[in-house]
Design a protein around this motif. Sequence first.
Motif, PDB file in Angstrom:
ATOM      1  N   THR A 300       0.871  -1.244  -0.023  1.00 57.45           N
ATOM      2  CA  THR A 300      -0.034   0.039  -0.051  1.00 57.45           C
ATOM      3  C   THR A 300       1.078   1.154  -0.007  1.00 57.45           C
ATOM      4  N   ARG A 301       0.559   2.294  -0.724  1.00 60.81           N
ATOM      5  CA  ARG A 301       1.160   3.720  -0.679  1.00 60.81           C
ATOM      6  C   ARG A 301       0.115   4.746  -0.641  1.00 60.81           C
ATOM      7  N   THR A 302       0.651   5.787  -0.318  1.00 61.26           N
ATOM      8  CA  THR A 302      -0.114   7.058  -0.250  1.00 61.26           C
ATOM      9  C   THR A 302       0.750   8.313  -0.592  1.00 61.26           C
ATOM     10  N   ASP A 303       0.264   8.927  -1.691  1.00 62.12           N
ATOM     11  CA  ASP A 303       1.225  10.038  -2.456  1.00 62.12           C
ATOM     12  C   ASP A 303       0.045  11.416  -1.965  1.00 62.12           C
ATOM     13  N   LYS A 304       0.592  12.299  -1.311  1.00 65.28           N
ATOM     14  CA  LYS A 304       0.167  13.555  -1.265  1.00 65.28           C
ATOM     15  C   LYS A 304       1.029  14.772  -1.536  1.00 65.28           C
ATOM     16  N   ARG A 305       0.281  15.662  -2.205  1.00 66.43           N
ATOM     17  CA  ARG A 305       0.984  16.760  -2.918  1.00 66.43           C
ATOM     18  C   ARG A 305       0.247  18.045  -2.663  1.00 66.43           C
ATOM     19  N   LEU A 306       0.470  19.105  -2.167  1.00 71.04           N
ATOM     20  CA  LEU A 306      -0.237  20.447  -1.984  1.00 71.04           C
ATOM     21  C   LEU A 306       0.692  21.623  -2.465  1.00 71.04           C
ATOM     22  N   SER A 307       0.129  22.407  -3.204  1.00 77.53           N
ATOM     23  CA  SER A 307       1.002  23.661  -3.822  1.00 77.53           C
ATOM     24  C   SER A 307      -0.090  25.039  -3.398  1.00 77.53           C
ATOM     25  N   SER A 308       0.592  25.967  -3.203  1.00 78.44           N
ATOM     26  CA  SER A 308      -0.095  27.321  -3.077  1.00 78.44           C
ATOM     27  C   SER A 308       0.900  28.304  -3.338  1.00 78.44           C
ATOM     28  N   LYS A 309       0.492  29.594  -3.700  1.00 79.19           N
ATOM     29  CA  LYS A 309       1.323  30.801  -3.891  1.00 79.19           C
ATOM     30  C   LYS A 309       0.704  31.838  -3.148  1.00 79.19           C
ATOM     31  N   PRO A 310       1.461  32.793  -2.818  1.00 77.75           N
ATOM     32  CA  PRO A 310       0.922  33.850  -2.159  1.00 77.75           C
ATOM     33  C   PRO A 310       0.042  34.820  -3.150  1.00 77.75           C
ATOM     34  N   GLU A 311      -0.985  35.576  -2.391  1.00 73.83           N
ATOM     35  CA  GLU A 311      -2.043  36.209  -3.169  1.00 73.83           C
ATOM     36  C   GLU A 311      -1.500  37.168  -4.109  1.00 73.83           C
ATOM     37  N   ASP A 312      -0.336  37.887  -3.904  1.00 72.83           N
ATOM     38  CA  ASP A 312       0.149  39.049  -4.796  1.00 72.83           C
ATOM     39  C   ASP A 312       1.089  38.332  -5.952  1.00 72.83           C
ATOM     40  N   PHE A 313       1.239  37.116  -5.956  1.00 75.77           N
ATOM     41  CA  PHE A 313       2.166  36.438  -7.124  1.00 75.77           C
ATOM     42  C   PHE A 313       1.049  35.949  -8.149  1.00 75.77           C
ATOM     43  N   LEU A 314       0.953  36.667  -9.197  1.00 77.07           N
ATOM     44  CA  LEU A 314       0.212  36.328 -10.353  1.00 77.07           C
ATOM     45  C   LEU A 314      -1.072  36.029  -9.903  1.00 77.07           C
ATOM     46  N   PRO A 315      -1.861  36.687  -9.351  1.00 78.32           N
ATOM     47  CA  PRO A 315      -3.315  36.505  -8.648  1.00 78.32           C
ATOM     48  C   PRO A 315      -4.051  36.173  -9.903  1.00 78.32           C
ATOM     49  N   ASN A 316      -3.974  36.392 -10.991  1.00 77.26           N
ATOM     50  CA  ASN A 316      -4.961  35.866 -12.260  1.00 77.26           C
ATOM     51  C   ASN A 316      -4.599  34.416 -12.849  1.00 77.26           C
ATOM     52  N   VAL A 317      -3.589  33.781 -12.394  1.00 75.12           N
ATOM     53  CA  VAL A 317      -3.025  32.512 -12.802  1.00 75.12           C
ATOM     54  C   VAL A 317      -3.711  31.486 -11.891  1.00 75.12           C
ATOM     55  N   ASP A 318      -4.421  30.584 -12.336  1.00 73.78           N
ATOM     56  CA  ASP A 318      -4.928  29.205 -11.631  1.00 73.78           C
ATOM     57  C   ASP A 318      -3.634  28.348 -11.226  1.00 73.78           C
ATOM     58  N   LEU A 319      -3.595  27.785 -10.153  1.00 71.27           N
ATOM     59  CA  LEU A 319      -2.588  26.671  -9.846  1.00 71.27           C
ATOM     60  C   LEU A 319      -3.018  25.421 -10.642  1.00 71.27           C
ATOM     61  N   VAL A 320      -2.182  24.824 -11.318  1.00 72.81           N
ATOM     62  CA  VAL A 320      -2.204  23.401 -11.758  1.00 72.81           C
ATOM     63  C   VAL A 320      -1.882  22.418 -10.698  1.00 72.81           C
ATOM     64  N   ASN A 321      -2.511  21.210 -10.743  1.00 73.42           N
ATOM     65  CA  ASN A 321      -2.182  20.175  -9.651  1.00 73.42           C
ATOM     66  C   ASN A 321      -2.091  20.770  -8.365  1.00 73.42           C
ATOM     67  N   SER A 322      -3.149  21.543  -7.931  1.00 74.31           N
ATOM     68  CA  SER A 322      -3.125  22.446  -6.544  1.00 74.31           C
ATOM     69  C   SER A 322      -2.961  21.285  -5.349  1.00 74.31           C
ATOM     70  N   ARG A 323      -3.859  20.162  -5.675  1.00 74.68           N
ATOM     71  CA  ARG A 323      -4.161  19.224  -4.548  1.00 74.68           C
ATOM     72  C   ARG A 323      -4.199  17.984  -4.952  1.00 74.68           C
ATOM     73  N   SER A 324      -3.239  16.965  -4.608  1.00 77.96           N
ATOM     74  CA  SER A 324      -3.326  15.654  -5.141  1.00 77.96           C
ATOM     75  C   SER A 324      -3.033  14.792  -3.880  1.00 77.96           C
TER      76      SER A 324
END
Length: 692
Positions: A300-324
């Motif tokens: 068995t295995r579990t793989d978790k990934r979480l990404s975020s960015k500061p609000e003032d860093f490219l605010p109009n760009v949506d994160l890809v693969n933000s939660r896995s």
Amino acid sequence: AGTKDDNVRNVLLVIGFLFINVCLSAQEMDVDSIAFTDSLPVEIIYQKSLQENQVSLGRNQFLSFPGSFDDPSRLLIKYPGFSTQNDQANFIIYDGMPPHYTKWNVYDTDIINPNHLSNAGTISDRSGRASGGVNMFSGQILGEFDYLAQPGMDGDQLSHAGIANMKPRTPYENKMFFNISVIGLEAGIERKLNDSGSSNLILNYRYSFTGLLGNAGVDFGGEVIGFQDAFAKVELDNTLGGKLSLFGVYGSSYNDHAVEDSVEVFKDGLDIRYDANIFITGANHISNDNRFSNSLVYSTRTDKRLSSKPEDFLPNVDLVNSRSDLRESRLSLHSKYLVSSKLRVGLKASNFIFDPDAQITPELSLIDRLSYVDFHPYVNASFIQKEQFSLDVKVGAYYETAFNEFSVTPALNTKYLLSCGLTFAFNYSLTTQMQAPELYQASGIGFVSNNSLRRSNGHHFRLGISKRDLTLSGFYHRLYDLATSSAENSPMMYDWFSDLSNLDVIPNSPLGNFATADILGASVAFEKDFNNAYYLSANISYIDSKSKNSLFRTTNSSTAYDFGSVINLRLQKKIEFDKYRYLNISTAFHYRDGARENSIDLTRSRQAGRTIYVGRSFFEVKQSAYHRLDLRISYVKKKSKNNKYKSVISMDIQNLYGRQNDAYNYYDPFTEEIELQKQLGTLPVLSYRLEF
């Protein structure tokens, strides 16, 4: 991952099977042990198959091959038809087929991906299906590593590319060892539990050196990377009428990327945390007469990934693969029985669970739980067993409860030896395999899921001709029912995707079994041991990998792994100072033509803020050729001939001349341009090993 009910509902009692390989038309060359037996702990035998469909590796090669880093998967690049996708991970690409086609076994029994840091080297930074930064089963604990390419007679017929089968080793004496290197710190103990040594115990623990540095405040380009694993195995003789082996291994890994002070590319401005946990345990029992063999393994295995960015860093760009959050498990049973010298029967059964919760893009996610039980009985019969001619036939069946599909999978293997010493061998197999679970569970804008996908299938042919040190082989793989886009009128035109593509990129489109592929090629291999001092291995392969989507076109186009030429050279030299001191020098060169990518639509990528591929581009972009030179120098010292004390100092250098090969192209929202990601440059690893 999964409930107790799912893990209970699976296994049936089985009787039997055989695994004694009566028909593998193989020459056995003791090349590495002839010249280098005394230099490293264990003597090995490399079996060279006439069909080039089996590579067997032992601990000697783990410790002497350059660029191996104690990882068996990385050794395969030295053999005909193999290459890699990215230096950061142990991708196995064989005969121009993708890495996720490789299956993993322990004691010939199916397991999940056993690699730490499985997101290493991937385009999406998500977990890879069959690869990772380093194998959790290190070379210190493995006794055998077999890659059964086009398995046919020697494994099951449920994998188009091949099966990586591992067997933990049997301790041969009471001792301890300690190993320190840039890869990690490792220590182990081996003990005989009876006077004969037939019952024994082995324990091993490893902690990454980069993890230690990270804990001390050192980062690597804004990242802190670490892993650890612990292994235990006990062998008990005269137990339940035979030998019982019990083993377990637990591993964890992480990658922590913090926002950097100076941003040059989009990733520099992100906080990313990746964590993985793996647990594999099982039992293997072999009867005293070697006719019965049973293995039961849970992984068995579990793989978790979480990404975020500061609000003032490219605010109009949506994160890809933000939660896995990907969880999967497999409980597998493999039972074998030797009925007679000419008849073997067996059964494999497993329960697989895939439980994803991932947001790949704002439009596409992985949801819902996939759970099924599968059964694979088979019979292997040797109709002719003569010195000059042999004929073996294997017939298997496969049934799974996910889609209630039933398939018959035959295989044939024959060998003919001429009086002049020239040997001809031919084999054929029909394979069937489940699609990657990510493809079944994808859900996006305009479609709910791809759970109507069927399995993919393939015909495989291989002809080998061999005499002494020279082998010539040719192969042809005809794959069909491959997954590809079924949205003919999709404005995004996702028909560039097929199951032979890189699984990192899953299209926001419903998929169907419409794609086919034709993969063919040939290889020439030469191996020679010169006067027990030099060993030379050279091979060259040609691979032509093409696919076709029947919904959109009638002509074949290149796949991502349509490499063309693949060349390997390896030279090994042993220098003896006296009977207790040795110097081993080993170097290897690998070359292949460039991999292929789909074209990126820059205008639409800028509009979406992420990589958007040109519809119907069909891998038209070719990377520059991949090549590297590896070098390993080891100094071995033994205290005395009959003393267990031994020390080994090694310098292992991957990519000696520092070439940064192409990895992949991507659209970067920060630079608003298409960027080329490069692979690693020179990577030196100094290590010290002590046995006592």
